[in-house]
Scaffold this motif. Structure first.
Motif, PDB file in Angstrom:
ATOM      1  N   PRO A 244      35.300  38.202  42.171  1.00 35.58           N
ATOM      2  CA  PRO A 244      36.271  37.388  41.429  1.00 35.58           C
ATOM      3  C   PRO A 244      35.672  36.866  40.124  1.00 35.58           C
ATOM      4  CG  PRO A 244      36.048  36.620  43.701  1.00 35.58           C
ATOM      5  CD  PRO A 244      34.941  37.597  43.463  1.00 35.58           C
ATOM      6  N   ALA A 245      36.508  36.829  39.091  1.00 36.61           N
ATOM      7  CA  ALA A 245      36.100  36.263  37.794  1.00 36.61           C
ATOM      8  C   ALA A 245      37.188  35.277  37.393  1.00 36.61           C
ATOM      9  CB  ALA A 245      35.948  37.366  36.748  1.00 36.61           C
ATOM     10  N   ASP A 246      36.846  34.016  37.418  1.00 39.42           N
ATOM     11  CA  ASP A 246      37.844  32.956  37.288  1.00 39.42           C
ATOM     12  C   ASP A 246      37.973  32.508  35.838  1.00 39.42           C
ATOM     13  OD1 ASP A 246      39.712  31.121  38.019  1.00 39.42           O
ATOM     14  OD2 ASP A 246      38.246  29.609  38.678  1.00 39.42           O
ATOM     15  N   TYR A 247      38.534  33.356  34.993  1.00 32.85           N
ATOM     16  CA  TYR A 247      38.751  32.973  33.595  1.00 32.85           C
ATOM     17  C   TYR A 247      40.209  32.564  33.392  1.00 32.85           C
ATOM     18  CZ  TYR A 247      40.070  37.943  33.475  1.00 32.85           C
ATOM     19  OH  TYR A 247      40.604  39.166  33.750  1.00 32.85           O
ATOM     20  N   SER A 248      40.448  31.769  32.345  1.00 35.70           N
ATOM     21  CA  SER A 248      41.784  31.201  32.126  1.00 35.70           C
ATOM     22  C   SER A 248      42.731  32.240  31.505  1.00 35.70           C
ATOM     23  CB  SER A 248      41.673  29.966  31.232  1.00 35.70           C
ATOM     24  OG  SER A 248      41.177  30.338  29.962  1.00 35.70           O
ATOM     25  N   ASP A 249      43.995  31.836  31.304  1.00 32.38           N
ATOM     26  CA  ASP A 249      45.000  32.776  30.782  1.00 32.38           C
ATOM     27  C   ASP A 249      44.752  33.155  29.330  1.00 32.38           C
ATOM     28  OD1 ASP A 249      46.306  32.920  33.162  1.00 32.38           O
ATOM     29  OD2 ASP A 249      47.750  31.343  32.687  1.00 32.38           O
ATOM     30  N   ASN A 250      44.186  32.233  28.572  1.00 27.86           N
ATOM     31  CA  ASN A 250      43.956  32.515  27.152  1.00 27.86           C
ATOM     32  C   ASN A 250      42.503  32.162  26.813  1.00 27.86           C
ATOM     33  OD1 ASN A 250      44.494  33.248  24.556  1.00 27.86           O
ATOM     34  ND2 ASN A 250      45.458  31.292  23.995  1.00 27.86           N
ATOM     35  N   PRO A 251      41.577  32.925  27.364  1.00 30.12           N
ATOM     36  CA  PRO A 251      40.171  32.500  27.300  1.00 30.12           C
ATOM     37  C   PRO A 251      39.525  32.765  25.948  1.00 30.12           C
ATOM     38  CG  PRO A 251      40.327  34.625  28.387  1.00 30.12           C
ATOM     39  CD  PRO A 251      41.727  34.191  28.092  1.00 30.12           C
ATOM     40  N   SER A 252      38.634  31.854  25.563  1.00 32.60           N
ATOM     41  CA  SER A 252      37.801  32.113  24.393  1.00 32.60           C
ATOM     42  C   SER A 252      36.721  33.116  24.792  1.00 32.60           C
ATOM     43  CB  SER A 252      37.142  30.817  23.917  1.00 32.60           C
ATOM     44  OG  SER A 252      36.221  30.367  24.903  1.00 32.60           O
ATOM     45  N   THR A 253      36.114  33.722  23.794  1.00 33.81           N
ATOM     46  CA  THR A 253      35.024  34.658  24.094  1.00 33.81           C
ATOM     47  C   THR A 253      33.864  33.932  24.759  1.00 33.81           C
ATOM     48  OG1 THR A 253      35.691  36.021  22.211  1.00 33.81           O
ATOM     49  CG2 THR A 253      33.464  36.368  23.063  1.00 33.81           C
ATOM     50  N   GLU A 254      33.629  32.692  24.323  1.00 39.96           N
ATOM     51  CA  GLU A 254      32.551  31.896  24.931  1.00 39.96           C
ATOM     52  C   GLU A 254      32.819  31.686  26.419  1.00 39.96           C
ATOM     53  OE1 GLU A 254      32.295  27.837  23.615  1.00 39.96           O
ATOM     54  OE2 GLU A 254      30.110  27.942  23.631  1.00 39.96           O
ATOM     55  N   GLU A 255      34.070  31.331  26.743  1.00 38.61           N
ATOM     56  CA  GLU A 255      34.415  31.151  28.155  1.00 38.61           C
ATOM     57  C   GLU A 255      34.181  32.452  28.933  1.00 38.61           C
ATOM     58  OE1 GLU A 255      38.507  30.027  29.016  1.00 38.61           O
ATOM     59  OE2 GLU A 255      38.294  30.805  31.058  1.00 38.61           O
ATOM     60  N   LEU A 256      34.604  33.557  28.356  1.00 43.59           N
ATOM     61  CA  LEU A 256      34.439  34.836  29.058  1.00 43.59           C
ATOM     62  C   LEU A 256      32.969  35.126  29.356  1.00 43.59           C
ATOM     63  CD1 LEU A 256      37.008  37.126  27.178  1.00 43.59           C
ATOM     64  CD2 LEU A 256      37.232  36.116  29.458  1.00 43.59           C
ATOM     65  N   TRP A 257      32.102  34.842  28.383  1.00 48.90           N
ATOM     66  CA  TRP A 257      30.677  35.094  28.621  1.00 48.90           C
ATOM     67  C   TRP A 257      30.118  34.159  29.686  1.00 48.90           C
ATOM     68  CZ3 TRP A 257      28.641  39.473  27.868  1.00 48.90           C
ATOM     69  CH2 TRP A 257      28.932  40.248  26.753  1.00 48.90           C
TER      70      TRP A 257
ATOM     71  N   THR B 129      42.622  39.569  41.773  1.00 51.09           N
ATOM     72  CA  THR B 129      43.475  39.880  40.614  1.00 51.09           C
ATOM     73  C   THR B 129      42.646  39.946  39.338  1.00 51.09           C
ATOM     74  OG1 THR B 129      45.230  38.666  41.719  1.00 51.09           O
ATOM     75  CG2 THR B 129      45.568  39.161  39.394  1.00 51.09           C
ATOM     76  N   ARG B 130      41.713  39.003  39.190  1.00 52.22           N
ATOM     77  CA  ARG B 130      40.808  38.998  38.039  1.00 52.22           C
ATOM     78  C   ARG B 130      39.390  39.205  38.557  1.00 52.22           C
ATOM     79  NH1 ARG B 130      43.476  34.141  34.340  1.00 52.22           N
ATOM     80  NH2 ARG B 130      45.342  35.347  33.859  1.00 52.22           N
ATOM     81  N   SER B 131      38.847  40.337  38.239  1.00 47.89           N
ATOM     82  CA  SER B 131      37.523  40.682  38.759  1.00 47.89           C
ATOM     83  C   SER B 131      36.507  40.771  37.627  1.00 47.89           C
ATOM     84  CB  SER B 131      37.589  42.030  39.478  1.00 47.89           C
ATOM     85  OG  SER B 131      37.753  43.066  38.528  1.00 47.89           O
ATOM     86  N   LEU B 132      35.257  40.907  38.032  1.00 49.41           N
ATOM     87  CA  LEU B 132      34.196  41.118  37.049  1.00 49.41           C
ATOM     88  C   LEU B 132      34.463  42.390  36.247  1.00 49.41           C
ATOM     89  CD1 LEU B 132      31.451  40.503  35.793  1.00 49.41           C
ATOM     90  CD2 LEU B 132      30.369  41.576  37.781  1.00 49.41           C
ATOM     91  N   LEU B 133      35.016  43.398  36.875  1.00 52.99           N
ATOM     92  CA  LEU B 133      35.311  44.641  36.141  1.00 52.99           C
ATOM     93  C   LEU B 133      36.376  44.393  35.069  1.00 52.99           C
ATOM     94  CD1 LEU B 133      34.522  47.646  36.047  1.00 52.99           C
ATOM     95  CD2 LEU B 133      36.401  48.100  37.618  1.00 52.99           C
ATOM     96  N   HIS B 134      37.422  43.629  35.417  1.00 51.73           N
ATOM     97  CA  HIS B 134      38.439  43.263  34.408  1.00 51.73           C
ATOM     98  C   HIS B 134      37.805  42.468  33.272  1.00 51.73           C
ATOM     99  CE1 HIS B 134      41.228  43.725  37.973  1.00 51.73           C
ATOM    100  NE2 HIS B 134      41.798  44.486  37.068  1.00 51.73           N
ATOM    101  N   LEU B 135      36.939  41.555  33.654  1.00 53.76           N
ATOM    102  CA  LEU B 135      36.278  40.708  32.657  1.00 53.76           C
ATOM    103  C   LEU B 135      35.442  41.544  31.694  1.00 53.76           C
ATOM    104  CD1 LEU B 135      35.294  38.025  31.521  1.00 53.76           C
ATOM    105  CD2 LEU B 135      33.798  37.797  33.489  1.00 53.76           C
TER     106      LEU B 135
END
Ligand code: SF4
Length: 156
Positions: free
Chosen positions: A41-54, A85-91
């Motif tokens: 699982p990768a728990d990022y928000s709906d409109n994530p910043s690049t910093e958040e994604l990293w 639904t949101r995985s490391l691969l999606h991320l």
């Protein structure tokens, strides 16, 4: 057989020493990394910043390492897991697209926005054009056959 050396390469001590996981994946003894990352699982928000994604990526990598160890030890079976639904691969896909906004994917570091149609040295935009793809039998024996994709615009 076109490349008999390829059949024996996976028994070569040097190959076993240099590429232990690769050999195990080819022999169905361990799970390929991309399949593992699909289960993390990768728990990022709906409109994530690049910093958040990293930041989420960093945490998800730690989770991936734990899951990989459990799978390798047989404590968990990949077939028993349910992909989030949101995985490391999606991320990783999302981060890849962010990198295309100011492309530094190779040492040329063109900083072109490939998503907006700007072309760097490689002249590859948002999507690749494929001129051919095939099983390639001419690589080093341990990676034969290889799946090879050629882009008609790549300059070397
Ligand atoms: S050559 Fe292509 S892949 Fe490399 S940095 Fe430039 S645009 Fe990106």
């Amino acid at each position: 057989m076109v490349r008999p050396d390829a059949a024996s390469a996976l028994e070569d001590p040097k190959v076993l020493s240099a590429l232990p996981r690769y050999v195990d994946v080819v022999k169905n003894r361990r799970i390929a990394k991309f399949l593992i990352s699909r289960m993390v699982p990768a728990d990022y928000s709906d409109n994530p910043s690049t910093e958040e994604l990293w930041m989420v990526h960093e945490k998800a990598l730690a989770s991936e390492a734990e899951l990989e160890e459990s799978l390798d030890r047989g404590k968990v079976k990949i077939g028993d897991l349910h992909p989030p639904t949101r995985s490391l691969l999606h991320l990783k896909h999302l981060l890849g697209r962010r990198i295309l906004e100011s492309c530094v994917l190779c040492e040329r570091r063109c900083m072109k926005n490939r998503l907006r149609g700007e072309l760097g040295y490689c002249r590859i935009g948002e999507e690749m054009k494929v001129s051919s793809y095939f099983e390639h039998m001419g690589e080093e024996p341990e990676v034969v056959p290889s799946f090879t994709v050629y882009d008609p615009r790549i300059r070397t």
